[in-house]
Each structure stands twice: as structure tokens, then as C-alpha cells.
Design an enzyme around this catalytic site. Structure first.
Site, PDB file in Angstrom:
ATOM      1  N   ASP A  61     -10.956  -1.542  -9.605  1.00 38.03           N
ATOM      2  CA  ASP A  61     -11.572  -0.920  -8.449  1.00 38.03           C
ATOM      3  C   ASP A  61     -12.428  -2.081  -7.980  1.00 38.03           C
ATOM      4  O   ASP A  61     -13.288  -2.755  -8.581  1.00 38.03           O
ATOM      5  CB  ASP A  61     -12.199   0.235  -8.634  1.00 38.03           C
ATOM      6  CG  ASP A  61     -12.534   1.208  -7.424  1.00 38.03           C
ATOM      7  OD1 ASP A  61     -11.974   0.674  -6.412  1.00 38.03           O
ATOM      8  OD2 ASP A  61     -12.968   2.285  -7.449  1.00 38.03           O
TER       9      ASP A  61
ATOM     10  N   ASN B 146      -2.034   5.603  -2.529  1.00 37.93           N
ATOM     11  CA  ASN B 146      -2.309   4.114  -1.923  1.00 37.93           C
ATOM     12  C   ASN B 146      -1.294   3.882  -1.030  1.00 37.93           C
ATOM     13  O   ASN B 146      -1.453   3.096  -0.110  1.00 37.93           O
ATOM     14  CB  ASN B 146      -2.223   2.824  -2.962  1.00 37.93           C
ATOM     15  CG  ASN B 146      -3.380   3.001  -3.878  1.00 37.93           C
ATOM     16  OD1 ASN B 146      -3.345   2.475  -5.231  1.00 37.93           O
ATOM     17  ND2 ASN B 146      -4.584   3.336  -3.443  1.00 37.93           N
TER      18      ASN B 146
END
Lengths: 520, 290
Positions: free
Chosen positions: B63, B111
Site C-alpha cells: 500500500d 482495483n
């Protein structure tokens, strides 16, 4: 190359098949009945065959691969042979199966056992008698025409001689004469009346030159062999799982083989057929022959044609003891293929490599089934020769005699009539891929069921209404699969017919039938 | 290359963390700030703490790429590009430390909602990275797997490369690297349930072990340690079944800045945790009680 097929499986309950792999065996003392046998062994026509023959010297010679390709090209340049190949031969879609059948047949014809030879000759004659027709210019062709068969044998002989000459080790006169006598004896064994091949060698060369000068043409079959076959040669079963490796090797070797073969053809023919003169091709061709000639220094069993072919033909599902090693080898080849693909530099991000079809789902599309199974001659249409080729392959596998062979052909012919009546929408006498795709669901008609029943009958050699392990092996070249042994040690008529129909009409991929009818 | 399913994860977040980027702050893990040496000479992990070794299965949620780029006024895509170096660094560090299973969360089913330009870029980047490092991964004896990879939007050449890398490294018996690509933990569970129902097992016969056998790559052991970079503290639908008993660390470092030293620091933190699996006795290898 005579169009031929034969099987390696010696079968229980069928006489005469025991000597199927006759080549390497020593001559048996009682070599079977020989009607014209004289008292002295030397007088037998059989003495020209067997392991001491000149032919056997060539059979395992790597140069012979080049020579056979060259002979096939010269054969195909004969208008009658060319037309027969285009219409009937499976060499475009299934070249490996075709080549293997030819090699096994030659081995039987040149083997020491007369009985095997007579049986094989009868089989070839039956097979050739089924091949006749007319070319696009309406000229008749017939595979039984003795002149045509003489030419096929002539190209094999001439290419063997030329192969030695081109690699710098020409045959001496007496060897050449003996080899010629063997090839003439081959024709005699096929029971053709003599006279189509001249009796002496000097006359042969005059005959050959005349054929090259006057008879040969730039046929469609010739162009396909030279310019299409090697560029699109499907992978042999061994390398089937690794299309990229095969394609990479073929892209390199395909044009090379074409160029080498063209350069080795007789000059007058090259000129007349308008074949290209590639600069340096002569040197390349001679180096190739010389290099292949060097392979004779390799250990004997490395270059045994028979071994090589068995290996190329082995599929990993088979129960052959070598299959385990082969599966390991195949995995390594797959790994190498994966590495090769990953290491190939990208040209553009997502444009390339999209054409590799994956053999996944259990169900084929109609178009896939049409191309992989039905269209055996790879001309884009389903026609009688395609179904005849299936019947031919099945009779070859099962080593059928009469009248079983004719029964099988008749069942296939009946199926063809049924297909034609149902599917030939535009009435042109053949079935296109679109016509097939449009009508697929209604395909399991009574004639196809009849084919399944006849196939069961002829496979069930001992007629006990079930297919046992040996009979199964004769048809599929492998043992019962595990799922079947769960159901019992034999294969019942109804189970056999159900499986056959689900393969042929349901287009379900099936482990045993795929190598039988879809393998290259 | 990081799962940020929620749109509010933006650059502001990263900027607020400011100095958290620098080396040495890794140990500020969530809820716990154990005593630890400052980053640096950490390489051979001493077997200290309450008798715990190296975690068998480590998973990373990668991340912070977008924030990393925003901090530098670069397009988001350059954050993904910078992540490549970290990925290779972490794989090396994990292998050297003796981790047997390493899982990386590269692309989540969520995503796909990102702008199509960014998705296209990611697909190209991943393909380039896979192809570039394939020989190295193979040579290092790492077995590579791709978890997920079900969406038809994945370009076929990329799927082909994934399959090739799996084929190439399938025989390796070093560390197993699982790359979660187009992965969703819930989807895996739903798929396992479907497969279970199809197999016709009676309802009473289903227990945890039976169920787990229907998950993709059922030989994967439970995750022992999850590292989620950039300080975010969410699960984000990642390997839901396998993380049931995992320890979590949340180093504030953004993924492109994460290095081997940070990774080793996380392993050290893990070693000092007292894992009880809800019981009293710690269980070796992170096997759940079944």
C-alpha cells in the site's frame, strides 16, 4: 511414397499378423508358403528382401529423411499422383501418422517374411483400389494404374541413389544394380505386371529422364509440399503440448527443408516447373546431405528410424514404460517453452502471441471438431475422402482383413450419404465448415450409430461381445483408462457405442479417441 | 500495485505522515511499540523473544504507491513503477531470512474500479516485471503462483505469462511466492463453497479442513504475519480465510520506500509477539486448531 498404412500391433486371433514388425527379425526357416519357390533359396524372389538387402542399409540412414521428402516431391509432380494426393491424402493434416504408416508398410514389404509381405501387398492393393477420381482438369487418376505405381517406386529408388551421390559417397555400380532389383521386386510383390519399370539400369535412367522431361508438372500437390507443408507442419504427438517451441523450430527449418529439396531436384524439371534458384542453395543442399551422412557415426540405436518414430508417437497418457520418462521430458520441454516465451523480447505490449489456442475445455467448438477430426485431408471441406481416410486409419490400426475392412468402409460410406443428405445445404456435393456448424445438433443419425456398431464388431476380434484389454490396445495403442477399469475388465458394446457417439457427435474431447483421429 | 479500495485514500494521507517515511520508524506498529533496536544491523534474526522463529508464511499488502508519487508531485503510475524495486528487495529478504511462503497483494478485484489508464498501465507494468524477473526467480529456486487471475479483462498475453511463470517454476522447492492478482478473499470463499456443494458432501460432513481443501492452492498454510505498509489498517478483502490467525503489522513506510531492513524489522516484531490462537499454548507454524 505409396499411400499406405499398417499397424504394429500383433493381434491375437488373427493369423499372419505375428510378424508385423518384421524388419529386424532374422529370416524364419519356414518363411511361409511360396507358390513359385524353387529348390534353391537363392532363386526365391524373397532373397532380395530381408535384413541383408541394400534397402535396409538406407532405412535407418538419416539422409533418407531428405531423400524421402525429395521422392515425395517428385511423386507429387506426376499429374496423376498429385491429383490423388490432393484429393485423398491426409498428409497435410496428419503428416506424422501418414509417414509412420508408410514406414511401417515399407518395412513389411522389404522384410524377410514372405507371408507378411503378401498380406501387406494385398492390403495396399485394396487400399489403392479405393483411390481413384478425376483432377480439376477432368483427367482421370487411379492409384492402381501400374504406370503410376512404377513411378512412385522409381522416385524412391532414384532419390536413394541421388542421396548417396549428393553426400559425396556415390554407390558403386553393383550396389546400385542390386538396389534397383530390390525395388523392382517390390513392384512384383504388389502383383503388378512387370514392364513398367525397365529391366536394366541403363534403361531405367532413360525412362527416368524421359519422365522428368515430359511427364512431370508443377502440380498443386507439389506446391503444397514445398511451400506449405513444412511451414505449417503440425507438431508430432510428443511435442503437441509445446506449440511455441515447435513453431520456433519450424520457422527456421521449414523454409530450409523447402530450399534444400528444391535444390536437389533434377535441373530440367526445376527449369520447366519454374522453381526458384536461390543463391547458395546448391552448397546448402550438399552440406545438408553431407551433414546428415555424418550421423552414421552415431551409436546405432540413436538413429533407428523405428525407435525415433515410436518415441515421436508416444503420448504421455500411454502406459508404455517409457511414458513416465517421457512425461518428465515433456514437462522439461514445457518449462523450456515457458522460459523461451518469457525471455522473448516484447515487440509491442499486447499484440503478439494471441493466436496460441489453448486446449482446455472438454467440449470442442463445431469449427474445431471440423478441422481437427472431420476434415482429414485439410482442404476445408468434408467430403468422402475425409471419411475414407478415417476408415483407412481404423482398418490400419486394427490390421483388418477382408471382409471386415469392406464392412467398415461400407458403414462409413453410408454415414457419408446420411451426412450429405442432411448437411449439404448448397448441394455442391461436399460439406463446408459453415454447413456443418449450422446443423451440428442433429448429427447422431442411424448411420453414425451403425458405424459405431461395425467398429465395435471389427474391434471385437474374438467376437465375444466385449472388448478386452488386447483388443482395446489394438485400436487405441494404450491400455484401458482407469475410469474404465473401475467399471470392469472389459468394454461392453453399449459403453463403446456411447463413447464413440459422444466423441463424434457431442464433440467431447476424449483421451483415447483424440490420438486416434485428431493427432497429427 | 496496491489495494486502495476506498476513494478517500489520497495523497493528503501520506503527506500527513511526513517523516514516517524514513528508515527506523518501522517498529511503530499498530497498537504496540515494542522495544527494538533502530533499523540497521538486523540481518541474522536471533531467536529471541518468547521462543518464536521466523514466520512460515508472510503476506504483504503493498500500500502507498499513489501517495508516494503524490508526495513527489509525480503521476500515480510512477509510484507503481517504483514499487518494482521494493518487490524484488522483499522477495530477496524473505528468502534470505528463511520465510517459506511469501504472498504479495498486487491487484484486488476492487482495483478494476480505478481509472482505465491506470489499470492499463498496471497490466503493462506487471507483464514487464514478470518477464524481466522470470529467469532470476527460476534460478533462485522460487516457486511462483498467481492467486485469482479470473477476470476476462486481464489481457490474454499477461495471463499467458502468468501461466508460463507457474509452469517454469512449478518444480522449484525453495520459497513459494504467491502473487494475488485480481484477487478477492470473499470470492475465493464463495468459489470454495460452490466447489464443495458440487462435490456433493453432506452438510454435516463439512468441517474447516474440508472447506479449506476447496480453496485455491489448498496447500497454502495459514498466514502467520501480514505486513500492510503506509500505515493503513484494513484487511481489504485479502486472503480472508488464510489470515484468520495472522499477526498484523502496519509500518507507516510507503511501499516504494519499504526495504529489506523494514521487512526484517517486521519479522522481529512478529517474533516478540505472543501468539496464543485464542488459547493458552502457542502453536508452532501457525496451524489453526482443527
Amino acid at each position: 511414397m505409396t499411400d499406405s498404412g499398417s499397424s504394429n500391433n500383433s493381434r491375437p486371433g488373427r493369423k499372419g499378423a505375428a510378424g508385423g514388425k518384421a524388419g529386424p527379425l532374422p529370416p524364419t526357416p519356414d518363411a511361409g508358403p511360396n507358390p513359385e519357390a524353387g529348390p534353391t533359396p537363392a532363386a526365391e524372389p524373397g532373397s532380395l528382401f530381408g535384413p541383408d538387402s541394400q534397402f535396409h542399409r538406407f532405412f535407418d540412414d538419416p539422409r533418407w529423411a531428405l531423400a524421402v521428402i525429395r521422392a515425395t516431391v517428385l511423386e507429387a509432380a506426376h499429374p496423376q499422383v498429385g491429383a490423388a494426393l490432393i484429393d485423398n491424402s491426409t498428409f497435410v493434416a496428419h503428416p506424422w501418422r501418414r509417414l509412420r504408416n508408410t514406414l511401417v508398410s515399407l518395412q513389411r514389404m522389404f522384410g524377410p517374411d514372405d507371408h507378411v509381405r503378401q498380406r501387406e501387398a494385398a492390403r495396399l492393393n485394396r487400399l489403392h483400389a479405393r483411390i481413384s477420381g478425376a483432377d480439376p482438369r477432368n483427367r482421370h487418376y487411379d492409384a492402381m494404374d501400374p504406370e503410376v505405381r512404377a513411378w512412385v517406386v522409381a522416385t524412391l529408388f532414384e532419390s536413394s541413389v541421388t542421396m548417396c551421390r549428393l553426400s559425396g559417397q556415390p554407390l558403386d555400380q553393383s550396389t546400385m544394380e542390386q538396389l534397383y532389383a530390390e525395388f523392382r521386386a517390390f513392384l512384383v510383390a504388389l502383383a503388378d505386371e512387370p514392364g513398367h519399370l525397365p529391366p536394366t539400369l541403363p534403361e531405367f535412367w532413360r525412362y527416368y529422364d524421359r519422365m522428368v522431361e515430359d511427364e512431370l508438372e508443377n502440380t498443386e500437390a507439389l506446391r503444397i509440399i514445398l511451400y506449405k507443408l513444412f511451414d505449417h507442419l503440425p507438431a508430432p504427438p510428443l511435442l503437441d503440448g509445446v506449440p511455441t517451441v515447435w513453431a520456433a523450430g519450424r520457422a527456421l527449418a521449414g523454409p530450409l527443408i523447402g530450399t534444400i529439396t528444391v535444390a536437389s531436384l533434377p535441373e530440367p524439371f526445376r527449369r520447366r516447373a519454374g522453381l526458384p534458384e536461390v543463391p547458395g542453395a546448391q552448397t546448402l543442399m550438399q552440406s545438408a546431405y553431407a551433414a546428415a551422412g555424418l550421423a552414421r557415426f552415431l551409436p546405432d540405436n540413436w538413429i533407428r528410424t523405428e525407435n525415433l518414430f515410436d518415441l515421436l508417437y508416444l503420448s504421455p497418457d500411454s502406459d508404455d514404460p517409457r511414458a513416465a520418462a517421457l512425461t518428465a521430458l515433456r514437462d522439461r520441454i514445457k518449462q523450456a517453452g515457458a522460459l523461451l516465451r518469457l525471455a522473448t523480447p516484447l515487440t509491442s505490449p499486447f499484440s503478439q502471441q494471441q493466436s496460441v489456442p489453448e486446449q482446455t475445455g472438454p467440449q470442442r467448438s463445431a469449427a474445431e471438431f471440423f478441422t481437427e477430426v472431420l476434415d482429414q485431408t485439410a482442404d476445408g471441406y468434408l467430403d468422402w475422402p475425409d471419411l475414407a481416410a478415417m476408415a483407412r486409419e481404423l482398418s490400419t490400426r486394427l490390421d483388418l482383413d477382408e471382409p471386415e475392412e469392406t464392412r467398415l468402409y461400407a458403414a462409413y460410406a453410408e454415414w457419408w450419404r446420411e451426412l450429405q443428405a442432411e448437411l449439404d445445404a448448397d448441394g455442391d456435393g461436399r460439406i463446408s465448415k459453415d454447413e456443418y456448424a449450422a446443423a451440428v445438433p442433429s448429427l447422431a443419425g442411424p448411420a453414425l450409430i451403425r458405424v459405431a456398431e461395425v467398429l465395435f464388431d471389427v474391434t471385437d476380434a474374438d467376437g465375444n461381445e466385449s472388448i478386452d484389454a488386447d483388443e482395446y490396445r489394438a485400436l487405441f495403442r494404450t491400455a484401458f483408462s482407469r475410469t474404465m477399469t473401475a467399471a470392469g475388465p472389459t468394454y461392453s458394446r453399449s459403453a463403446f457405442i456411447t463413447d464413440f457417439l459422444s466423441f463424434m457427435s457431442g464433440r467431447r474431447r476424449s483421451t483415447p479417441y483424440d490420438p486416434l483421429l485428431a493427432d497429427a | 500495485m496496491c489495494p486502495e479500495p476506498r476513494p478517500r485514500d489520497t495523497a493528503v494521507h501520506g503527506l500527513a505522515e511526513g517523516g514516517g517515511v524514513s528508515v527506523g520508524h518501522v517498529r511503530a506498529t499498530a497498537g504496540r511499540a515494542d522495544e527494538g533496536e533502530p533499523g540497521g544491523r538486523l540481518s541474522p534474526l536471533p531467536q529471541q523473544g518468547p521462543g518464536r522463529g521466523v514466520p512460515r508464511h508472510v503476506a504483504c499488502v503493498m500500500d502507498g504507491n499513489g501517495r508516494w508519487a503524490a508526495q513527489r508531485s509525480l503521476p500515480r503510475t510512477s509510484g507503481h513503477t517504483a514499487a518494482e524495486k521494493t518487490v524484488i528487495d522483499v522477495i530477496e529478504a524473505a528468502r534470505a531470512a528463511g520465510v517459506e511462503w511469501l504472498s504479495l497483494y498486487a491487484f484486488s478485484t476492487e482495483n478494476w474500479r480505478r481509472p482505465s489508464d491506470e489499470v492499463d498501465f498496471l497490466m503493462r507494468l506487471v507483464r514487464r516485471v514478470v518477464r524481466k524477473h522470470a529467469p532470476l526467480l527460476f534460478a533462485r529456486g522460487i516457486r511462483c503462483r498467481f492467486l485469482g487471475v479470473a477476470d476476462p479483462r486481464i489481457p490474454p498475453p499477461l495471463a499467458r505469462d502468468f501461466a508460463d511463470l507457474m509452469t517454469l517454476t512449478g518444480q522449484n522447492r525453495g520459497m513459494t511466492l504467491t502473487v494475488a492478482f485480481d484477487h478477492g478473499g470473499r470470492r475465493d470463499i464463495v468459489e470454495a463453497a460452490r466447489s464443495l456443494i458440487r462435490s456433493g458432501v453432506p452438510a454435516d460432513a463439512v468441517d474447516e479442513r474440508h472447506f479449506a481443501a476447496h480453496l485455491p492452492f489448498p496447500d497454502t498454510p495459514d498466514v502467520d504475519l501480514v505486513i500492510r505498509t503506509s500505515g493503513e489498517q484494513r484487511i481489504s478483502n485479502f486472503m480472508l480465510w488464510q489470515v484468520a490467525y495472522a499477526e498484523w503489522t502496519f509500518p507507516p513506510v510507503l511501499w516504494p520506500d519499504f526495504r529489506a531492513t523494514h521487512f526484517l524489522e517486521c519479522l522481529r516484531t512478529y517474533q516478540q509477539r505472543d501468539r496464543r490462537f485464542g488459547g493458552v499454548t502457542p502453536h508452532a507454524n501457525g496451524e489453526p486448531h482443527l
